[in-house]
Write an enzyme that holds these catalytic residues in place. Structure first.
Site, mmCIF file in Angstrom:
data_model
loop_
_atom_site.group_PDB
_atom_site.id
_atom_site.type_symbol
_atom_site.label_atom_id
_atom_site.label_comp_id
_atom_site.label_asym_id
_atom_site.label_seq_id
_atom_site.Cartn_x
_atom_site.Cartn_y
_atom_site.Cartn_z
ATOM 1 N N GLY A 138 -8.558 4.040 27.576
ATOM 2 C CA GLY A 138 -8.117 2.466 27.828
ATOM 3 C C GLY A 138 -7.042 2.646 28.928
ATOM 4 N N MET A 150 -7.431 4.214 32.107
ATOM 5 C CA MET A 150 -7.547 3.637 33.364
ATOM 6 C C MET A 150 -8.578 2.802 33.429
ATOM 7 S SD MET A 150 -6.195 6.350 35.485
ATOM 8 C CE MET A 150 -5.947 7.974 35.000
ATOM 9 N N CYS A 159 9.586 32.658 6.402
ATOM 10 C CA CYS A 159 9.282 31.810 5.241
ATOM 11 C C CYS A 159 10.515 30.360 5.564
ATOM 12 C CB CYS A 159 10.237 32.199 4.186
ATOM 13 S SG CYS A 159 11.712 32.710 4.299
ATOM 14 N N GLY A 163 13.757 34.321 8.131
ATOM 15 C CA GLY A 163 14.177 32.573 7.398
ATOM 16 C C GLY A 163 14.318 32.116 9.285
ATOM 17 N N THR A 164 13.301 31.933 8.983
ATOM 18 C CA THR A 164 13.391 31.088 10.739
ATOM 19 C C THR A 164 14.011 30.010 11.314
ATOM 20 O OG1 THR A 164 11.168 30.342 10.432
ATOM 21 C CG2 THR A 164 11.085 32.325 11.668
ATOM 22 N N ASN A 165 14.001 29.038 9.688
ATOM 23 C CA ASN A 165 14.856 28.122 10.195
ATOM 24 C C ASN A 165 16.600 28.795 10.146
ATOM 25 O OD1 ASN A 165 13.322 26.320 8.810
ATOM 26 N ND2 ASN A 165 14.143 26.185 6.657
ATOM 27 N N TYR A 222 2.214 38.187 6.438
ATOM 28 C CA TYR A 222 1.919 35.988 5.642
ATOM 29 C C TYR A 222 2.880 35.295 6.402
ATOM 30 C CZ TYR A 222 6.223 37.342 2.333
ATOM 31 O OH TYR A 222 7.287 37.356 2.672
ATOM 32 N N ARG A 225 14.636 34.055 -3.666
ATOM 33 C CA ARG A 225 16.328 34.733 -2.650
ATOM 34 C C ARG A 225 17.333 34.330 -3.918
ATOM 35 N NH1 ARG A 225 17.366 30.482 1.822
ATOM 36 N NH2 ARG A 225 17.379 29.561 -0.394
ATOM 37 N N ARG A 235 13.915 29.095 -4.012
ATOM 38 C CA ARG A 235 15.270 29.181 -3.839
ATOM 39 C C ARG A 235 16.182 29.680 -5.573
ATOM 40 N NH1 ARG A 235 12.660 25.736 0.134
ATOM 41 N NH2 ARG A 235 13.549 26.078 2.299
ATOM 42 N N ARG A 264 -19.623 11.781 25.583
ATOM 43 C CA ARG A 264 -18.604 12.977 24.602
ATOM 44 C C ARG A 264 -18.884 13.431 23.729
ATOM 45 N NH1 ARG A 264 -14.496 7.865 26.833
ATOM 46 N NH2 ARG A 264 -14.833 6.435 24.959
ATOM 47 N N SER A 270 11.938 39.530 4.841
ATOM 48 C CA SER A 270 11.160 37.637 5.757
ATOM 49 C C SER A 270 12.125 37.231 6.825
ATOM 50 C CB SER A 270 11.125 36.963 3.965
ATOM 51 O OG SER A 270 10.276 36.040 3.999
ATOM 52 N N GLU A 325 17.707 36.826 8.908
ATOM 53 C CA GLU A 325 17.725 35.189 9.561
ATOM 54 C C GLU A 325 19.254 35.676 10.318
ATOM 55 O OE1 GLU A 325 18.690 33.346 6.084
ATOM 56 O OE2 GLU A 325 19.125 35.098 4.607
ATOM 57 N N LYS A 338 -16.057 12.297 31.536
ATOM 58 C CA LYS A 338 -16.790 11.289 32.601
ATOM 59 C C LYS A 338 -17.709 12.188 33.087
ATOM 60 C CE LYS A 338 -15.710 7.164 32.046
ATOM 61 N NZ LYS A 338 -14.473 6.439 32.402
ATOM 62 N N ARG A 389 -14.927 4.374 38.422
ATOM 63 C CA ARG A 389 -15.014 4.240 36.780
ATOM 64 C C ARG A 389 -13.895 5.652 37.360
ATOM 65 N NH1 ARG A 389 -19.934 5.631 33.895
ATOM 66 N NH2 ARG A 389 -18.789 4.753 32.188
ATOM 67 N N HIS A 410 -9.958 -0.944 20.813
ATOM 68 C CA HIS A 410 -9.158 -0.839 20.943
ATOM 69 C C HIS A 410 -8.139 0.040 18.819
ATOM 70 C CE1 HIS A 410 -4.522 0.308 22.506
ATOM 71 N NE2 HIS A 410 -5.880 0.954 23.260
HETATM 72 P P1 ADP Z 1 -13.949 3.728 29.971
HETATM 73 O O1 ADP Z 1 -13.288 5.038 30.281
HETATM 74 O O2 ADP Z 1 -12.285 2.609 29.702
HETATM 75 O O3 ADP Z 1 -14.822 3.361 29.157
HETATM 76 P P2 ADP Z 1 -15.879 2.798 31.805
HETATM 77 O O4 ADP Z 1 -15.729 3.684 33.026
HETATM 78 O O5 ADP Z 1 -16.788 3.598 30.934
HETATM 79 O O6 ADP Z 1 -14.609 3.028 31.250
HETATM 80 O O7 ADP Z 1 -16.607 1.768 31.757
HETATM 81 C C1 ADP Z 1 -16.616 0.722 31.030
HETATM 82 C C2 ADP Z 1 -18.282 -0.080 31.041
HETATM 83 O O8 ADP Z 1 -18.128 -0.428 32.407
HETATM 84 C C3 ADP Z 1 -19.234 0.774 30.538
HETATM 85 O O9 ADP Z 1 -19.086 1.874 28.904
HETATM 86 C C4 ADP Z 1 -20.324 -0.136 30.836
HETATM 87 O O10 ADP Z 1 -20.745 -0.441 30.125
HETATM 88 C C5 ADP Z 1 -19.793 -0.518 31.764
HETATM 89 N N1 ADP Z 1 -20.054 0.329 33.031
HETATM 90 C C6 ADP Z 1 -19.779 0.954 34.135
HETATM 91 N N2 ADP Z 1 -20.699 1.217 35.197
HETATM 92 C C7 ADP Z 1 -21.560 1.055 34.349
HETATM 93 C C8 ADP Z 1 -22.626 0.735 35.926
HETATM 94 N N3 ADP Z 1 -23.171 1.716 36.565
HETATM 95 N N4 ADP Z 1 -23.922 -0.120 35.297
HETATM 96 C C9 ADP Z 1 -23.661 -0.909 34.410
HETATM 97 N N5 ADP Z 1 -22.394 -0.675 33.392
HETATM 98 C C10 ADP Z 1 -21.236 0.139 34.192
HETATM 99 MG MG MG Z 2 -16.682 4.806 28.725
HETATM 100 MG MG MG Z 3 -11.459 0.673 29.964
#
Ligand code: ADP
Ligand code: MG
Ligand code: MG
Length: 889
Positions: free
Chosen positions: A107, A109, A846, A781-783, A866, A632, A576, A354, A779, A760, A28, A98, A470
């Site tokens: 999700g 953190m 194989c 026979g890695t099993n 191969y 074989r 086989r 990303r 060949s 083998e 990020k 963040r 999610h």
């Molecule tokens: P995650 O890694 O779970 O996606 P983020 O750090 O991206 O968490 O934060 C989740 C959301 O919080 C972002 O998608 C954004 O909508 C909001 N957010 C984070 N930082 C800011 C900011 N500086 N201003 C406004 N919204 C923010």
């Molecule tokens: Mg985010």
């Molecule tokens: Mg989150």
């Protein structure tokens, strides 16, 4: 010595970091820096490096010297850009804190928004914004998030208070609440925090800031993060970074919004902007499934049958800015991006980008399209696809002609068909799946706590949440079919039932879902084979151009051979023959042979088997015409062919016209204490040469017959199993050559053929230089080589290998991924010694490992000719081989 740089700033069209610095800044932070340098609208901020995280854990959760001062300095720089001060009661700077690890961990953190608000600064926020409702809404959000993430006061406490407040005041939606309402709630929220923690809600912005930073670092070691890391092979030592960024507000009126988008469709790969947003909302409201989000584009709105207006309609100016950002990001990163943005007073701000997670189908579409758009080269396209993910494309989809009873529809969140038993919790999903059941995990919505259950399930259904929820994101990442937001389902997780229309479904009932259409059906629906043309063929063509390693298949039935050839197999690496002996119509003759007392008796029985075996080979040679086929000779100990149980014994005795006592006697004689190391493989060929003679004859007669049909020449490669001594191979090679000469003389025709051995046994690998003197090919026979190297029985290892993996004694099951250090060393050594005797010695493997990408890469590096794998893994091996070539190893 210059002081270590712990903090990197970004914003205002510049940045100290770059996209390449993901290891230090996390994904990020590195991308926020990159976007900032590109001149995109990014609120200013700074990143505390992953090195700080590691130092923090190495030093009993204390920060190295300089961190605090560098944070202060960066904060000051931020204040300069924004023009407000952190903690200033008249014009406060608010920030988000963040997390951001090297690899995206969705999700895992938690983020805290609106940090810096307190009873005084909230007044400043009102003054600056002129909007009291917004200010108190922000404050209550902050208290909720901060309390949940930092103070450990679960958010349901606040939801309960809010629900009660709404009920008491006859209010329904959050938007029905005004400034006074939120103001009162803030008081109640703070009281709740004090009640739960015994201290008042922290008012000092600096305490708040460090509390949040500590919490991000602490979350690196929480259970959810641990689970995710384990599932995705992410080392703990990578650490997480912390990003502190100036807030922009999507919740400040109807010209404000927050949203998420993919620059192309992550489900199909179609080159269409794809995203969702919410007006007057903040942060993750979009993915939390609280309100139904709106689509960005008109097309998206139509595709999803939404009746809410698209951004393209209601915020055309902002949409235009966003669409331009989309194009720039794709040009710059040369890959599909997953972005997060906020709109404040009609101005767009970018908060994240990303490389987007995508389904295998989308990955393929995007890679092929990007080559055509000249964004990437074919070689890059080949490297963009995770070989193992092809599995998703090679597996069946629902038969469109099959009858189906659709009981509900949701969003097509992750494609593929899945049938299974309904389960309601992640724990039960895991338990049932471990017991061998296919399960469909049905949830109102999923959260990071459900990851292990989603992993165990064959499919996922949620009643709430959009395409970027999610459930949808995680399912696509895992390649699990998923239907999200199926609102018609009333999932009652208290009583474990789903009500839909007239129906009530309970745990264990079978449903089918189609993650490509969003349909949910009753019962299990038949499926059809996948298409291997179009994008798939194109990518494979590019892969084939770059790889050196050939790919063959392990197959013995005509059906499997045909599937493998369609998948691009370049021959058979392991056929086989014993599988053919078990067929109902021939097992009788096989048993007759085993029961015979004399060579003569055995020959009589073998004469009955010969035409059947010839027929088998004829069919295989026809399908594989023009390609090498490694056959074989008989490998398992003979007692495997004898009947078990008294009733069957009697039946066989009657059929063979011998007393049952004779069968028993024979069975006792053949029984072995340790059959895996017993009278099998070439040892049988030495004891009963007539068996191998019959097989060799069947092979040569079949090869000549197919050649006479005018088909391309097949190349039989006759493989002698379980050789440990050169003498064994010498004797059996002479036998095969003698039979070949006989058949060629009888038929007045010849075919080219090779005689080689399977390596083998460790002794064979060690003595490879010697053995190669009598072999045209090896060949591996890695099993069995894994079994004999480890002294580990594959059939018994299940009882403890799991524990070994859990305790980190071994990293991966050595029967799935080649133990490169140990078994691999024998493969490398055997290859080298073999080739020292015969430079043109053909080398292959194989075992099951032939279809495992890491093992394929090893085979490439070791210089094998191969790999051979099961038919469905042939494309995976082709791609893995190409990637190994491109890595230049
Ligand atoms: P995650 O890694 O779970 O996606 P983020 O750090 O991206 O968490 O934060 C989740 C959301 O919080 C972002 O998608 C954004 O909508 C909001 N957010 C984070 N930082 C800011 C900011 N500086 N201003 C406004 N919204 C923010
Ligand atoms: Mg985010
Ligand atoms: Mg989150």
């Amino acid at each position: 010595m210059p002081q270590t740089k712990w903090v990197y700033t970004f914003g205002n069209g510049a940045a100290e970091g770059r996209a390449e610095m993901k290891n230090l800044l996390g994904g990020k932070g590195a991308n926020l820096a990159e976007m900032s340098s590109l001149g995109l609208p990014v609120p200013p901020g700074f990143t505390i490096t992953t090195e700080v995280c590691n130092a923090y854990y190495d030093n009993e959760k204390t920060y190295p010297e300089g961190v605090s001062a560098q944070v202060d300095e960066a904060l000051k720089a931020m204040e300069g850009v924004v023009g407000s001060r952190f903690g200033d009661a008249s014009n406060p700077l608010l920030v988000s804190v963040r997390s951001g690890a090297r690899a995206s961990m969705p999700g895992m953190m938690d983020t805290v928004l609106n940090l810096g608000l307190n009873d005084e600064t909230v007044a400043g926020l009102i003054a600056v914004s002129g909007d009291e409702r917004f200010a108190y809404d922000s404050y209550r959000r902050f208290i909720t998030m901060y309390s949940d993430v930092v103070l450990g006061v679960d958010h349901f406490h606040f939801e309960d208070i809010l629900d009660l407040y709404k009920e008491d005041n006859g209010l329904i939606l959050d938007t029905d609440l005004g400034a006074e309402d939120w103001k009162k709630l803030v008081v109640e929220y703070k009281a709740k925090v004090e009640e739960e923690t015994g201290s008042p809600f922290p008012q000092d912005p600096r305490d708040q800031l460090w509390g949040a930073i500590n919490a991000v670092f602490a979350s690196w070691m929480n259970q959810r993060a641990e689970t995710y890391r384990k599932l995705h092979d992410i080392p703990r030592s990578w650490g997480t970074a912390v990003n502190v960024q100036a807030m922009v507000f999507g919740n400040r009126g109807d010209d404000c919004a927050t949203g998420v988008a993919f620059t192309r469709n992550p489900s199909t790969g179609e080159k269409a902007f794809y995203g969702e947003f919410l007006i007057n909302a903040q942060g993750e409201d979009v993915v939390a499934g609280i309100r139904t989000p709106q689509n960005l584009t008109l097309k998206g709105k139509e595709d999803n049958n939404s009746d809410l207006p698209a951004m393209e309609e209601v915020m055309p100016e902002v949409f235009k800015q966003l669409d331009e950002v989309r194009t720039r990001l794709e040009k710059h990163y040369r890959d599909m991006q997953d972005i997060e943005f906020t709109v404040q007073a009609g101005q767009l701000y970018m908060l994240q980008t990303r490389n987007g997670k995508r389904t295998a189908q989308a990955a393929l579409q995007i890679a092929v399209d990007m080559v055509e758009e000249d964004l990437i080269t074919p070689e890059e396209a080949v490297q963009r696809i995770e070989p193992a993910s092809l599995d998703q494309l090679l597996h069946p989809t629902l038969d469109p002609d099959a009858e189906r009873k659709v009981i509900a529809r949701g969003l097509p969140a992750s494609p593929g068909a899945a049938s299974g038993e309904i389960v309601f919790t992640a724990d039960i999903a895991e338990k049932k799946a471990a017991a061998g059941a296919s399960v469909i995990l049905c949830r109102l919505e999923t959260s990071p706590e459900d990851i292990h259950g989603m992993h165990a399930a064959t499919g996922i259904v949620t009643a709430r949440g959009g395409m970027t929820s999610h459930a949808a994101v995680v399912a696509r990442g895992m390649g699990r079919p998923c239907v999200s937001g199926a609102g018609e389902l009333r999932i009652d997780s208290k009583h474990n039932t789903i009500m839909v229309g007239e129906l009530t479904l309970k745990e264990g009932d079978i449903i089918t879902l189609d993650g490509g259409t969003g349909e949910i059906m009753l019962g299990s629906i038949p499926t059809i084979e996948p298409e291997l043309t179009g994008n798939f063929a194109k990518l494979m063509e590019w892969a084939d151009k770059t790889r050196r390693l050939r790919v063959r298949t392990n197959a013995e039935t005509p059906a499997d051979c045909q599937v493998a050839r369609n998948f691009g197999a370049e021959g058979i690496g392991l056929c086989r023959t014993e599988h053919m002996f078990f067929d109902a119509d021939r097992i009788v003759a096989v048993r007759e042979m085993i029961l015979a007392d004399s060579e003569e008796g055995r020959r009589k029985a073998l004469a009955k088997i010969l035409p059947m075996q010839r027929q088998d080979f004829t069919e295989i040679f026809r399908i594989m015409s023009g390609l090498p086929v490694t056959i074989r000779l008989l490998d398992p100990p003979l007692h495997e062919f004898l009947p078990h149980g008294d009733a069957e014994m009697q039946e066989v005795a009657d059929a063979a016209g011998v007393p049952v006592s004779k069968l028993h006697e024979r069975a006792v004689k053949l029984a072995e204490a340790n059959p895996m190391l017993g009278h099998r493989g070439c040892r049988l060929g030495i004891s009963y040469p007539e068996i191998y003679e019959m097989q060799a004859r069947a092979i040569f007669e079949a090869a000549i017959a197919v050649q006479k049909e005018g088909k391309d020449q097949v190349e039989p490669e006759i493989m002698i199993p379980l050789v440990g001594l050169r003498k064994e191979l010498e004797i059996l090679r002479a036998l095969v050559e003698r039979v070949a000469d006989e058949v060629f003389a009888e038929q007045g025709a010849r075919v080219k053929y090779l005689v080689g051995t399977m390596i083998e046994l460790p002794r064979a690998a060690l003595r490879a230089a010697d053995i190669a003197g009598s072999a045209d090919f090896f060949s591996f026979g890695t099993n069995d080589l894994t079994q004999t190297t480890f002294g580990l029985s594959r059939d018994d290892a299940g009882a403890f290998l799991g524990t070994y993996e859990q305790r980190g004694i071994i990293e991966k099951d050595p029967f799935v991924s080649l133990d490169q250090d140990g078994v691999g060393e024998l493969v490398a050594l055997g290859s080298e010694r073999g080739r020292s005797t015969r430079a043109d010695l053909k080398l292959g493997i194989c075992g099951e490992h032939g279809g495992d990408p890491a093992s394929v890469a090893f085979c490439h590096r070791t210089g094998l000719d191969y790999v051979s794998c099961s038919p469905f893994r042939v494309p995976i091996a082709r791609l893995a081989a190409a990637q190994a070539s491109l890595k230049g190893e």
